[in-house]
Design a protein around this motif. Structure first.
Motif, PDB file in Angstrom:
ATOM      1  N   TYR A  93       1.074  -1.370   0.101  1.00 30.99           N
ATOM      2  CA  TYR A  93       0.102  -0.006   0.045  1.00 30.99           C
ATOM      3  C   TYR A  93       1.142   1.065  -0.332  1.00 30.99           C
ATOM      4  CZ  TYR A  93      -4.171  -3.094   0.392  1.00 30.99           C
ATOM      5  OH  TYR A  93      -5.002  -4.081   0.059  1.00 30.99           O
ATOM      6  N   ILE A  94       0.635   2.651  -0.016  1.00 33.95           N
ATOM      7  CA  ILE A  94       0.821   3.910  -0.511  1.00 33.95           C
ATOM      8  C   ILE A  94       2.322   3.987   0.975  1.00 33.95           C
ATOM      9  CG2 ILE A  94       0.180   6.004  -0.586  1.00 33.95           C
ATOM     10  CD1 ILE A  94      -2.920   5.246  -0.986  1.00 33.95           C
ATOM     11  N   ALA A  95       2.021   3.980   2.290  1.00 35.77           N
ATOM     12  CA  ALA A  95       3.160   4.170   3.046  1.00 35.77           C
ATOM     13  C   ALA A  95       3.732   3.118   2.442  1.00 35.77           C
ATOM     14  CB  ALA A  95       2.545   4.154   4.407  1.00 35.77           C
ATOM     15  N   ASP A  96       4.142   1.941   2.351  1.00 31.24           N
ATOM     16  CA  ASP A  96       4.948   0.836   1.842  1.00 31.24           C
ATOM     17  C   ASP A  96       5.942   1.653   1.111  1.00 31.24           C
ATOM     18  OD1 ASP A  96       5.464  -0.743   4.831  1.00 31.24           O
ATOM     19  OD2 ASP A  96       4.261  -1.460   3.318  1.00 31.24           O
ATOM     20  N   ILE A  97       4.966   2.161  -0.364  1.00 31.04           N
ATOM     21  CA  ILE A  97       5.079   1.611  -1.492  1.00 31.04           C
ATOM     22  C   ILE A  97       6.488   3.564  -1.522  1.00 31.04           C
ATOM     23  CG2 ILE A  97       4.733   2.586  -3.918  1.00 31.04           C
ATOM     24  CD1 ILE A  97       2.489   0.969  -3.678  1.00 31.04           C
ATOM     25  N   SER A  98       5.259   4.526  -1.213  1.00 33.35           N
ATOM     26  CA  SER A  98       6.533   5.854  -0.955  1.00 33.35           C
ATOM     27  C   SER A  98       7.995   5.443  -0.177  1.00 33.35           C
ATOM     28  CB  SER A  98       5.868   6.559   0.671  1.00 33.35           C
ATOM     29  OG  SER A  98       4.516   6.959  -0.212  1.00 33.35           O
ATOM     30  N   LEU A  99       8.216   5.165   0.935  1.00 36.05           N
ATOM     31  CA  LEU A  99       9.162   4.147   1.903  1.00 36.05           C
ATOM     32  C   LEU A  99      10.534   3.464   0.960  1.00 36.05           C
ATOM     33  CD1 LEU A  99      10.071   5.466   4.438  1.00 36.05           C
ATOM     34  CD2 LEU A  99       9.923   2.541   4.438  1.00 36.05           C
ATOM     35  N   VAL A 100       9.787   2.318   0.309  1.00 37.16           N
ATOM     36  CA  VAL A 100      10.125   1.829  -0.975  1.00 37.16           C
ATOM     37  C   VAL A 100      10.863   2.768  -2.116  1.00 37.16           C
ATOM     38  CG1 VAL A 100      10.547   0.438  -3.250  1.00 37.16           C
ATOM     39  CG2 VAL A 100       9.926   0.085  -0.677  1.00 37.16           C
ATOM     40  N   ILE A 101      10.243   3.388  -3.088  1.00 31.51           N
ATOM     41  CA  ILE A 101      11.031   4.329  -3.935  1.00 31.51           C
ATOM     42  C   ILE A 101      12.293   5.643  -3.281  1.00 31.51           C
ATOM     43  CG2 ILE A 101       9.896   6.365  -5.408  1.00 31.51           C
ATOM     44  CD1 ILE A 101       7.290   5.450  -5.947  1.00 31.51           C
ATOM     45  N   MET A 102      11.757   5.629  -2.299  1.00 30.55           N
ATOM     46  CA  MET A 102      12.588   6.781  -1.679  1.00 30.55           C
ATOM     47  C   MET A 102      13.591   6.052  -1.177  1.00 30.55           C
ATOM     48  SD  MET A 102      12.313   9.438   1.477  1.00 30.55           S
ATOM     49  CE  MET A 102      12.700   8.658   3.068  1.00 30.55           C
ATOM     50  N   TYR A 103      13.882   5.075  -0.198  1.00 31.80           N
ATOM     51  CA  TYR A 103      15.387   4.591   0.213  1.00 31.80           C
ATOM     52  C   TYR A 103      16.069   4.011  -0.868  1.00 31.80           C
ATOM     53  CZ  TYR A 103      15.027   5.814   4.607  1.00 31.80           C
ATOM     54  OH  TYR A 103      15.729   6.114   6.145  1.00 31.80           O
ATOM     55  N   LEU A 104      15.407   3.778  -2.072  1.00 30.24           N
ATOM     56  CA  LEU A 104      16.150   2.784  -3.608  1.00 30.24           C
ATOM     57  C   LEU A 104      16.195   3.987  -4.430  1.00 30.24           C
ATOM     58  CD1 LEU A 104      13.497  -0.343  -4.420  1.00 30.24           C
ATOM     59  CD2 LEU A 104      15.485  -0.250  -3.414  1.00 30.24           C
ATOM     60  N   GLU A 105      15.872   5.668  -3.997  1.00 31.40           N
ATOM     61  CA  GLU A 105      16.689   6.167  -4.847  1.00 31.40           C
ATOM     62  C   GLU A 105      16.184   6.051  -6.257  1.00 31.40           C
ATOM     63  OE1 GLU A 105      20.653   6.529  -3.734  1.00 31.40           O
ATOM     64  OE2 GLU A 105      20.601   6.891  -1.601  1.00 31.40           O
ATOM     65  N   ILE A 106      14.863   5.913  -6.335  1.00 29.99           N
ATOM     66  CA  ILE A 106      14.035   5.822  -8.254  1.00 29.99           C
ATOM     67  C   ILE A 106      14.109   6.997  -8.068  1.00 29.99           C
ATOM     68  CG2 ILE A 106      12.499   4.450  -9.393  1.00 29.99           C
ATOM     69  CD1 ILE A 106      12.560   2.189  -7.246  1.00 29.99           C
ATOM     70  N   VAL A 107      14.769   7.440  -9.462  1.00 30.53           N
ATOM     71  CA  VAL A 107      14.145   8.833 -10.127  1.00 30.53           C
ATOM     72  C   VAL A 107      14.350   8.389 -11.739  1.00 30.53           C
ATOM     73  CG1 VAL A 107      15.870  10.101  -8.581  1.00 30.53           C
ATOM     74  CG2 VAL A 107      17.239   8.864 -10.540  1.00 30.53           C
ATOM     75  N   PRO A 108      13.719   9.568 -12.715  1.00 32.08           N
ATOM     76  CA  PRO A 108      13.273   9.103 -13.982  1.00 32.08           C
ATOM     77  C   PRO A 108      15.102   8.453 -14.579  1.00 32.08           C
ATOM     78  CG  PRO A 108      12.888  11.280 -13.485  1.00 32.08           C
ATOM     79  CD  PRO A 108      13.113  10.690 -12.261  1.00 32.08           C
ATOM     80  N   GLY A 109      13.975   7.393 -15.372  1.00 35.95           N
ATOM     81  CA  GLY A 109      15.795   6.535 -16.121  1.00 35.95           C
ATOM     82  C   GLY A 109      16.677   5.583 -15.114  1.00 35.95           C
ATOM     83  N   CYS A 110      16.509   5.330 -14.188  1.00 36.81           N
ATOM     84  CA  CYS A 110      16.670   4.454 -14.194  1.00 36.81           C
ATOM     85  C   CYS A 110      16.133   3.092 -14.336  1.00 36.81           C
ATOM     86  CB  CYS A 110      15.939   4.375 -12.636  1.00 36.81           C
ATOM     87  SG  CYS A 110      17.391   5.323 -11.085  1.00 36.81           S
ATOM     88  N   LEU A 111      16.651   1.590 -14.325  1.00 40.47           N
ATOM     89  CA  LEU A 111      16.435   0.290 -14.434  1.00 40.47           C
ATOM     90  C   LEU A 111      16.605   0.243 -13.266  1.00 40.47           C
ATOM     91  CD1 LEU A 111      18.374  -1.029 -17.388  1.00 40.47           C
ATOM     92  CD2 LEU A 111      17.592  -2.419 -14.745  1.00 40.47           C
ATOM     93  N   VAL A 112      15.488  -1.006 -12.881  1.00 39.66           N
ATOM     94  CA  VAL A 112      14.655  -1.219 -12.218  1.00 39.66           C
ATOM     95  C   VAL A 112      14.163  -2.569 -11.872  1.00 39.66           C
ATOM     96  CG1 VAL A 112      13.046  -1.524  -9.638  1.00 39.66           C
ATOM     97  CG2 VAL A 112      14.190   0.946 -10.315  1.00 39.66           C
ATOM     98  N   LEU A 113      14.693  -4.277 -11.255  1.00 44.94           N
ATOM     99  CA  LEU A 113      13.793  -5.580 -11.537  1.00 44.94           C
ATOM    100  C   LEU A 113      13.273  -5.442  -9.753  1.00 44.94           C
ATOM    101  CD1 LEU A 113      17.194  -6.511 -12.047  1.00 44.94           C
ATOM    102  CD2 LEU A 113      16.275  -5.521 -14.115  1.00 44.94           C
ATOM    103  N   GLU A 114      12.162  -5.753 -10.453  1.00 42.82           N
ATOM    104  CA  GLU A 114      10.984  -6.757  -9.225  1.00 42.82           C
ATOM    105  C   GLU A 114      11.454  -7.688  -9.527  1.00 42.82           C
ATOM    106  OE1 GLU A 114       7.254  -5.163  -7.771  1.00 42.82           O
ATOM    107  OE2 GLU A 114       7.081  -5.076  -9.963  1.00 42.82           O
ATOM    108  N   SER A 115      10.673  -8.292  -8.269  1.00 41.40           N
ATOM    109  CA  SER A 115      10.505  -9.755  -8.306  1.00 41.40           C
ATOM    110  C   SER A 115       9.522 -10.287  -6.596  1.00 41.40           C
ATOM    111  CB  SER A 115      11.713 -10.484  -8.423  1.00 41.40           C
ATOM    112  OG  SER A 115      10.987 -12.378  -8.378  1.00 41.40           O
TER     113      SER A 115
END
Length: 310
Positions: A93-115
């Motif tokens: 949910y939104i609270a966890d997602i927000s922390l994930v994106i911030m701490y993974l330092e994801i910005v435009p142009g990143c390549l992200v792998l998910e599983s």
């Protein structure tokens, strides 16, 4: 949501067109995703709504039914999509997602792998974070779940930003073609420690990994595996407490009986008279109080940074 076709770019002024996906807001606890079709109607407790009446109106519009009931037509942002998507698995949910994106330092142009991909809640937000030049490669071992996720990403307009693969990451690891190219890796697996060595090979120098686990025993074993090649290991648990803000009518006459909330102190002397006393005893006020639907534990988020090899 994240349409990459410039002619379909969503803005606050963009009007709804035939074939668009909209979020129909009925009330705070009832929303649904609807694809607009000029010959279709939506029926709910508030009446019958013609899709043809929606076309040409800007997102955020209030539209009325044949019974004069109304709903709001909202843009399908990742936050709203998380609230209305089909749950094929437990979602973030939104609270966890927000922390994930911030701490993974994801910005435009990143390549992200998910599983794994699951229901695609996090994937949708990752796509917006890497847009317009980045990409998310997400994997799920369940073929039907992966196919359903692809359909959802097509529906929400992010298919050019997301590639869905069918692969058992715990058993096979990530594809070698991503070796050393990933800015971030996210794991939502029952045994994440099995995929951590492969994830380390995929990351760029100083890249960041996140693992989501519902049980602390999974976190402990994952951290043991992370210590060999990762540093700055930290774990978070997000406990979100929301509040209801609304207008309440406070009856001061019943305060002594313990059945109501007291009126705020008044410095001015109230004029005498029955009408003024009644107004003072029952007056509206905007108040905030904890929501009865507060969410508890969802899971633990463990972050770690790949050690630099000098």
């Amino acid at each position: 949501m994240l349409l990459t076709d410039p002619s379909k770019k969503i803005s606050f002024n963009r009007c709804i067109r035939d074939g668009d996906l909209v979020i129909v807001y009925e009330r705070h606890d009832s929303m649904k995703a609807v694809k607009v079709c000029k010959n279709s109607v939506l029926q709910n407790r508030f009446g019958v709504f013609k899709h043809s009446d929606w076309i040409g109106k800007p997102f955020g519009s209030k539209v009325f039914s044949n019974k004069n009931g109304f709903v709001y037509l909202l843009t399908p942002t990742p936050e709203l999509w998380t609230l209305v998507l089909s749950h094929r698995t437990q979602i973030l949910y939104i609270a966890d997602i927000s922390l994930v994106i911030m701490y993974l330092e994801i910005v435009p142009g990143c390549l992200v792998l998910e599983s794994g991909t699951g229901s695609g809640s996090l994937t949708t937000s990752l796509a917006r974070a890497v847009a317009p030049t980045g990409h998310v490669y997400t994997f799920d071992f369940h073929e039907q779940r992966a196919a359903s996720a692809r359909e959802d990403f097509e529906k929400t307009g992010i298919s050019t930003l997301v590639t869905v693969g069918v692969r058992d990451i715990q058993g096979e690891g990530f594809p070698d073609e991503f070796s050393g190219l990933a800015d971030s890796v996210f794991l939502d697996l029952p045994q994440p420690w099995l995929a951590i060595p492969s994830a380390g090979k995929m990351l760029k120098q100083d890249g960041i990994l996140c693992s989501f686990s519902p049980c602390i025993e999974q976190v402990q074993r994952s951290c043991e595996t992370l210590r060999s090649n990762f540093t700055d290991i930290r774990t978070f648990e997000i406990l979100l407490r929301s509040y209801d803000v609304r207008e309440w009518r406070m009856d001061c006459s019943k305060v002594d009986e313990g059945t109501s909330i007291a009126c705020p102190p008044c410095k001015r002397r109230q004029p005498s008279g029955e009408g003024s006393v009644r107004d003072h005893q029952s007056s509206p006020a905007v108040m905030a109080r904890p929501s009865a639907e507060a969410r508890g534990h969802t899971g633990y988020l463990t972050f770690a940074r790949l050690k630099c090899i000098l």
